[in-house]
Design a protein around this motif. Structure first.
Motif, short mmCIF file in Angstrom:
data_model
loop_
_atom_site.label_atom_id
_atom_site.label_comp_id
_atom_site.label_asym_id
_atom_site.label_seq_id
_atom_site.Cartn_x
_atom_site.Cartn_y
_atom_site.Cartn_z
N TYR A 49 0.86 -1.19 0.00
CA TYR A 49 0.00 0.00 0.00
C TYR A 49 0.89 1.24 0.00
N CYS A 54 -2.44 7.17 -3.01
CA CYS A 54 -3.85 7.03 -2.63
C CYS A 54 -4.60 8.36 -2.80
N ILE A 55 -5.75 8.31 -3.50
CA ILE A 55 -6.54 9.53 -3.72
C ILE A 55 -7.74 9.58 -2.78
N LEU A 56 -7.76 8.68 -1.80
CA LEU A 56 -8.82 8.64 -0.78
C LEU A 56 -10.22 8.51 -1.39
N CYS A 57 -10.32 7.69 -2.45
CA CYS A 57 -11.61 7.55 -3.12
C CYS A 57 -12.57 6.66 -2.33
N GLY A 58 -12.03 5.81 -1.46
CA GLY A 58 -12.87 4.95 -0.62
C GLY A 58 -13.34 3.68 -1.31
N ALA A 59 -12.93 3.45 -2.56
CA ALA A 59 -13.41 2.27 -3.30
C ALA A 59 -12.99 0.96 -2.62
N HIS A 75 -6.61 7.38 5.72
CA HIS A 75 -6.89 6.06 5.17
C HIS A 75 -6.10 5.03 5.96
N ARG A 91 -10.25 -2.56 -7.57
CA ARG A 91 -10.99 -1.29 -7.52
C ARG A 91 -10.08 -0.07 -7.44
N CYS A 92 -8.84 -0.27 -7.11
CA CYS A 92 -7.94 0.86 -6.85
C CYS A 92 -7.38 1.41 -8.16
N ALA A 96 -2.58 2.45 -5.85
CA ALA A 96 -1.98 2.55 -4.52
C ALA A 96 -1.86 1.18 -3.85
N LEU A 97 -2.63 0.22 -4.35
CA LEU A 97 -2.61 -1.14 -3.79
C LEU A 97 -2.12 -2.11 -4.86
S1 SF4 Z 1 -9.07 2.33 -3.67
FE1 SF4 Z 1 -6.88 2.92 -3.76
S2 SF4 Z 1 -6.92 5.14 -4.09
FE2 SF4 Z 1 -8.98 4.57 -3.36
S3 SF4 Z 1 -8.88 4.81 -1.13
FE3 SF4 Z 1 -8.39 2.69 -1.55
S4 SF4 Z 1 -6.14 2.66 -1.69
FE4 SF4 Z 1 -6.78 4.80 -1.88
#
Ligand code: SF4
Ligand code: SF4
Length: 298
Positions: A49, A54-59, A75, A91-92, A96-97
Motif C-alpha cells: 500500500y 492514494c486519492i482517498l476515493c474509498g473504493a 486512510h 478497484r484501486c 496505490a494497492l
Molecule cells: S481504492 Fe486505492 S486510491 Fe482509493 S482509497 Fe483505496 S487505496 Fe486509496
C-alpha cells in the motif's frame, strides 16, 4: 510447478556479466538487519500500500468484506484483518494497492526472460535468479535454471548460501556463476546481524568451490555493523583460500529497504549511512592488499 515471483527486472547490469534479466523469488530464511529487499522475505504473497498514490476515493473500503479499511483519519489499512483476497486491488484505479508476489510457471518466467535473448547474446549476459533466497523455493529455482540452460543462456544465482548442501549441489550443473554473499565474520555477530548461524554458509561456499562452481564473493559493507578490519581481513583470507572465488565485490549499504518495508506494513529499525566513496576505496584497497584475487566496488 509454480514459484512465487515478486519481480522480473530487465536490463539488469549488476547481477552478473552483461545485460541480464533478474528473477526475484519470495522467501528467505535470513533476517539481515539492513535487508535491501524486505518484500522478498516472506514466502507468501503480500499487499503493498503506497499512501502517496492514494486519492482517498474509498473504493477499497466499499468492497472489503473484512472491513480492513477505514477512512476515519485519512486512510487506514488494518493488515491483520486482510485475507489478501485481492478485491480491493481491482478497484484501486490510483494504483496505490498492489500484490507483491505472483505465482508463475517456469514457462511463464522463461517467456519473459527469452524476450530479451538478443541482448544476452550481444552482451554476454543471461538470467540471474535472486530473491529473497533463491534456494528457499529450490525446486522451482532448479527447474528454472535447467530451462534457461536448455535455451543456451548464461545463468547466475544470487544466494546467501544458507540452505541444505545437497540442494545447492543438485542445482550446480545449471549454474554458471554464484553471486555468493559473505555478510559478517564470526558466528555470534553473524547470528546477530542475519538471524542465522554462519557455519552452514561457509560449508556451502567450500562445497560449491570443490564441485567446480565459479563464485563472486559479494560483501555488503554496512557501517556500524560489519565495517571492521577483522571482517575485511577475513574476506581477503576467504578469497585466498577458496579457489572457486574469481573476484570479490564490495556492495555499499543503501537505505532503500526502509521505504520498501513500510509499503508492506513492516518496520526496518536498523539505519546506517551510505559509505563515502573514499571510505569504500580505502576498504577495497585494504582487502586487495591481502589477496591476489581482484576486489571491486559494485
Ligand atoms: S481504492 Fe486505492 S486510491 Fe482509493 S482509497 Fe483505496 S487505496 Fe486509496
Ligand atoms: S485484499 Fe481483500 S481482505 Fe484484504 S483489504 Fe483488500 S478486499 Fe479486504
Amino acid at each position: 510447478m509454480t514459484g512465487c515471483v515478486f519481480n522480473i527486472q530487465k536490463f539488469s547490469i549488476h547481477d552478473g556479466p552483461g545485460i541480464r534479466t533478474t528473477v526475484f523469488l519470495k522467501g528467505c530464511p535470513l533476517r539481515c538487519l539492513w535487508c535491501h529487499n524486505p518484500e522478498g522475505l516472506s514466502r507468501e504473497r503480500e499487499i503493498e500500500y503506497e499512501p502517496t498514490k492514494c486519492i482517498l476515493c474509498g473504493a477499497c473500503g466499499g468492497v472489503c468484506e473484512n472491513h480492513a479499511f477505514s477512512e476515519e483519519s485519512g486512510h487506514l489499512y488494518a493488515r491483520e484483518s486482510c485475507t489478501r483476497c485481492g478485491r480491493c486491488l481491482e478497484r484501486c484505479v490510483a494504483g496505490a494497492l498492489k500484490f507483491v508476489g505472483n505465482d508463475m510457471t517456469v514457462e511463464q518466467v522463461m517467456k519473459k526472460v527469452l524476450s530479451d535473448k538478443i541482448f544476452y547474446e550481444t552482451s554476454g549476459g543471461g538470467m540471474t535468479v535472486s530473491g529473497g533466497e533463491p534456494f528457499y523455493q529450490h525446486e522451482f529455482t532448479t527447474e528454472l535454471l535447467k530451462a534457461a540452460k536448455a535455451e543456451g543462456l548464461h545463468t547466475a544465482v544470487e544466494t546467501s548460501g544458507f540452505c541444505r548442501t545437497e540442494i545447492i549441489l543438485a542445482a550446480l550443473p545449471c549454474i554458471d556463476l554464484f553471486l555468493f554473499d559473505y555478510k559478517a565474520t564470526g558466528d555470534e555477530l553473524h547470528r546477530k546481524l542475519t538471524g542465522v548461524p554462519q557455519a552452514p554458509i561457509l560449508d556451502n561456499l567450500r562445497a560449491v568451490s570443490d564441485a567446480g562452481g565459479k563464485i563472486v564473493l559479494r560483501c555488503p559493507i554496512i557501517p556500524g555493523a560489519n565495517d571492521t578490519e577483522e571482517h575485511f581481513a577475513a574476506i581477503a583470507a576467504l578469497a585466498e583460500e577458496i579457489s572457486g572465488i574469481e573476484h570479490v565485490d564490495l556492495e555499499p549499504y543503501h537505505p532503500l529497504g526502509t521505504g520498501k518495508a513500510e509499503k508492506i506494513g513492516k518496520v526496518q529499525e536498523f539505519v546506517s549511512k551510505i559509505p563515502e566513496k573514499d571510505r569504500m576505496e580505502e576498504i577495497r584497497s585494504y582487502i586487495a592488499g591481502c589477496t591476489s584475487k581482484p576486489v571491486k566496488i559494485s
